[in-house]
Design a protein around this motif. Structure first.
Motif, PDB file in Angstrom:
ATOM      1  N   GLY A 191       0.809  -1.268   0.108  1.00 24.74           N
ATOM      2  CA  GLY A 191       0.067  -0.053   0.003  1.00 24.74           C
ATOM      3  C   GLY A 191       0.746   1.095   0.070  1.00 24.74           C
ATOM      4  N   ALA A 192       1.852   1.357   0.965  1.00 28.70           N
ATOM      5  CA  ALA A 192       2.749   2.443   0.869  1.00 28.70           C
ATOM      6  C   ALA A 192       3.434   2.676  -0.408  1.00 28.70           C
ATOM      7  N   GLY A 193       3.978   1.658  -0.746  1.00 26.64           N
ATOM      8  CA  GLY A 193       4.580   1.655  -2.348  1.00 26.64           C
ATOM      9  C   GLY A 193       3.607   2.457  -3.422  1.00 26.64           C
ATOM     10  N   ALA A 194       2.282   2.133  -3.285  1.00 31.93           N
ATOM     11  CA  ALA A 194       1.231   2.494  -4.357  1.00 31.93           C
ATOM     12  C   ALA A 194       0.868   4.090  -4.357  1.00 31.93           C
ATOM     13  N   VAL A 195       1.368   4.734  -3.150  1.00 28.09           N
ATOM     14  CA  VAL A 195       0.530   6.018  -2.928  1.00 28.09           C
ATOM     15  C   VAL A 195       0.945   6.885  -4.108  1.00 28.09           C
ATOM     16  N   GLY A 196       2.208   7.006  -4.674  1.00 30.50           N
ATOM     17  CA  GLY A 196       2.428   7.846  -5.730  1.00 30.50           C
ATOM     18  C   GLY A 196       1.378   7.572  -6.825  1.00 30.50           C
ATOM     19  N   ILE A 197       1.488   6.444  -7.319  1.00 30.46           N
ATOM     20  CA  ILE A 197       0.566   6.412  -8.551  1.00 30.46           C
ATOM     21  C   ILE A 197      -0.924   6.597  -7.975  1.00 30.46           C
ATOM     22  N   ALA A 198      -1.362   6.336  -6.935  1.00 29.78           N
ATOM     23  CA  ALA A 198      -2.793   6.387  -6.631  1.00 29.78           C
ATOM     24  C   ALA A 198      -3.098   7.978  -6.552  1.00 29.78           C
ATOM     25  N   ALA A 199      -2.008   8.707  -6.113  1.00 34.05           N
ATOM     26  CA  ALA A 199      -2.315  10.145  -6.256  1.00 34.05           C
ATOM     27  C   ALA A 199      -2.322  10.855  -7.541  1.00 34.05           C
ATOM     28  N   LEU A 200      -1.885  10.208  -8.414  1.00 30.74           N
ATOM     29  CA  LEU A 200      -1.882  10.695  -9.883  1.00 30.74           C
ATOM     30  C   LEU A 200      -3.487  10.007 -10.524  1.00 30.74           C
ATOM     31  N   LEU A 201      -3.590   9.010 -10.015  1.00 26.40           N
ATOM     32  CA  LEU A 201      -4.968   8.278 -10.415  1.00 26.40           C
ATOM     33  C   LEU A 201      -5.868   8.872  -9.829  1.00 26.40           C
ATOM     34  N   ALA A 202      -5.892   9.481  -8.791  1.00 25.30           N
ATOM     35  CA  ALA A 202      -7.068  10.419  -8.112  1.00 25.30           C
ATOM     36  C   ALA A 202      -7.345  11.639  -8.392  1.00 25.30           C
ATOM     37  N   GLY A 203      -6.215  12.120  -9.259  1.00 21.58           N
ATOM     38  CA  GLY A 203      -6.112  13.511  -9.761  1.00 21.58           C
ATOM     39  C   GLY A 203      -5.768  14.629  -8.857  1.00 21.58           C
ATOM     40  N   LYS A 204      -5.286  13.847  -7.684  1.00 21.11           N
ATOM     41  CA  LYS A 204      -4.598  14.933  -6.484  1.00 21.11           C
ATOM     42  C   LYS A 204      -3.610  15.796  -7.074  1.00 21.11           C
ATOM     43  N   VAL A 205      -2.691  15.469  -7.953  1.00 22.03           N
ATOM     44  CA  VAL A 205      -1.851  16.353  -8.547  1.00 22.03           C
ATOM     45  C   VAL A 205      -1.874  16.704  -9.927  1.00 22.03           C
ATOM     46  N   LYS A 206      -1.697  17.770 -10.190  1.00 26.53           N
ATOM     47  CA  LYS A 206      -1.867  17.974 -11.855  1.00 26.53           C
ATOM     48  C   LYS A 206      -0.472  18.321 -12.290  1.00 26.53           C
ATOM     49  N   PRO A 207       0.272  17.666 -12.812  1.00 27.36           N
ATOM     50  CA  PRO A 207       1.777  17.900 -13.225  1.00 27.36           C
ATOM     51  C   PRO A 207       1.765  18.827 -14.565  1.00 27.36           C
ATOM     52  N   ASN A 208       2.792  19.529 -14.812  1.00 27.04           N
ATOM     53  CA  ASN A 208       2.896  20.214 -15.969  1.00 27.04           C
ATOM     54  C   ASN A 208       4.258  19.966 -16.655  1.00 27.04           C
ATOM     55  N   GLY A 209       4.832  18.980 -16.196  1.00 25.15           N
ATOM     56  CA  GLY A 209       6.041  18.292 -16.733  1.00 25.15           C
ATOM     57  C   GLY A 209       6.148  16.931 -16.409  1.00 25.15           C
ATOM     58  N   PRO A 210       7.386  16.363 -16.844  1.00 22.44           N
ATOM     59  CA  PRO A 210       7.728  15.012 -16.545  1.00 22.44           C
ATOM     60  C   PRO A 210       7.822  14.525 -14.924  1.00 22.44           C
ATOM     61  N   VAL A 211       6.894  13.570 -14.561  1.00 17.98           N
ATOM     62  CA  VAL A 211       6.734  13.346 -13.437  1.00 17.98           C
ATOM     63  C   VAL A 211       7.515  12.076 -12.758  1.00 17.98           C
ATOM     64  N   LEU A 212       8.162  11.760 -11.844  1.00 14.95           N
ATOM     65  CA  LEU A 212       8.981  10.836 -11.371  1.00 14.95           C
ATOM     66  C   LEU A 212       8.392  10.394 -10.240  1.00 14.95           C
ATOM     67  N   VAL A 213       7.915   9.003 -10.101  1.00 15.76           N
ATOM     68  CA  VAL A 213       6.711   8.395  -9.168  1.00 15.76           C
ATOM     69  C   VAL A 213       7.822   7.516  -8.162  1.00 15.76           C
ATOM     70  N   LEU A 214       7.988   7.451  -7.082  1.00 20.04           N
ATOM     71  CA  LEU A 214       8.651   6.329  -6.376  1.00 20.04           C
ATOM     72  C   LEU A 214       7.690   5.197  -5.982  1.00 20.04           C
ATOM     73  N   LEU A 215       8.095   4.091  -6.211  1.00 20.75           N
ATOM     74  CA  LEU A 215       7.314   2.707  -5.804  1.00 20.75           C
ATOM     75  C   LEU A 215       8.287   2.250  -4.832  1.00 20.75           C
ATOM     76  N   SER A 216       7.821   2.496  -3.335  1.00 22.03           N
ATOM     77  CA  SER A 216       8.760   2.384  -2.154  1.00 22.03           C
ATOM     78  C   SER A 216       8.893   1.042  -1.714  1.00 22.03           C
TER      79      SER A 216
END
Ligand SMILES: *Cc1c(COP(=O)(O)O)cnc(C)c1O
Length: 328
Positions: free
Chosen positions: A280-305
């Motif tokens: 679960g902890a490892g997936a929260v970066g992906i989850a934040a993107l899927l939930a639309g809670k961040v709106k990136p305007n350039g390349p995103v680097l997501v950590l799977l921890s």
């Protein structure tokens, strides 16, 4: 004021070279199409022991004096730090004692025992486990290596940030898990040291987000520890926090909180679309993107921890359960 610098993190990288894996970063075609910007995944869940925690533990153990190594190490841990410390201590031929609360899933506990460490289960919270650590330091002379609020631990986790920005130098945004803040402090110090324009955002679960509550209050505050799919993000930041509170306050651009169903969606996406098993902890970066809670305007680097999830729990989530009842 005490802090961890880019130079400390570079020194840690030298110290732990050969003791940890350099994990891959891959582009996610699905998330890139969905977000309209390149999305890269840092596959640190494939690190030896199943999480990035081996970086901090290896750096901290390698930084001990010969006399300290002879005494052995002790820590309180929700699992991954304990596992990493057990592994790092075993490589050095040292004694390791790991103290944890009853909330820790059984699979994590078994693995630590397999690595040859002694396990003590104490109370219902990380704070209870911490009291046992302090007793062992006072009575048996063990050296405490805490999970996050320690300069060598933060510098070790920071080596992950150096790798990430090296692998994706044009990252506009880095998404990093946030609990005690050793990971986020180290990564933010490394990333901003090398690439000052890159934003670093911390992601926590809404159920018991201690660092977020502390940042809002302007000082470390206690939070109730609640069961969550992101169990590796549970626990307080320590009311006498020395390093990570100030570093997170000064270095993080924002903090995002996620609900349990959003975290479950992140685990499902990692499995079905990226073909990765993450906790679960490892997936929260992906989850934040899927939930639309961040709106990136350039390349995103997501950590799977991390990937240390109980496989029955994982299977239930993949089959659609969002409210997985906790056995631990
Ligand atoms: C420990 C851990 C975190 C959080 O790290 P902190 O330094 O406590 O913020 C995130 N993900 C996983 C898998 C962990 O084990």
């Amino acid at each position: 004021m005490a802090t961890v610098t880019l130079a400390d993190i570079r020194a840690a990288r030298e110290r732990i070279a050969g003791k940890v894996e350099r994990t891959a970063t891959v582009r996610s075609p699905g998330l890139s199409a969905q977000l309209g910007v390149p999305v890269h995944l840092k596959l640190e869940h494939r690190q030896t022991t199943g999480s990035f925690k081996l970086r901090g533990a290896s750096n901290a153990v390698a930084s001990l004096s010969a006399a300290e190594k002879a005494r052995g190490v002790v820590a309180a841990s929700t699992g991954n730090h304990g596992r990493a410390l057990a592994h790092a201590a075993k490589l050095e031929g040292m004694r390791a004692v790991i103290c944890m609360s009853r909330l820790v899933p059984g699979n994590k506990l078994d693995e630590i025992r397999r690595l040859g460490a002694e396990v003590r289960i104490i109370g219902n919270s990380q704070d209870d486990a911490q009291q046992e650590v302090e007793r062992l330091v006072a009575q048996e002379g063990l050296v405490m290596l805490p999970p996050f609020d320690h300069p060598a631990i933060i510098a070790g986790q920071g080596t992950l940030g150096l790798e990430m920005i090296d692998q994706v130098p044009d990252a506009a945004l880095v998404l990093v898990q946030l609990s005690g803040g050793g990971l986020a402090s180290g990564i933010a110090a490394a990333v901003k040291g090398v690439s000052p324009g890159t934003k670093v955002i911390g992601v926590s679960m809404a159920r018991g987000a201690a660092m977020k509550a502390s940042l809002d209050a302007g000082r470390p505050v206690p939070v109730e520890e609640l069961p969550t799919l992101a169990d590796s993000l549970g626990g307080g930041i320590g009311l006498d926090n020395r390093l990570t509170f100030a570093m997170c306050r000064d270095l993080l651009d924002d903090v995002i909180l996620l609900g349990e169903d959003e975290i479950a969606e992140g685990i499902r996406h990692a499995y079905a679309q990226e073909r990765e098993i993450v906790e679960g902890a490892g997936a929260v970066g992906i989850a934040a993107l899927l939930a639309g809670k961040v709106k990136p305007n350039g390349p995103v680097l997501v950590l799977l921890s991390g990937r240390n999830i109980d496989m029955d729990t994982h299977r239930k989530i993949i089959c659609g359960d969002t409210m997985v009842e906790r056995a631990a």
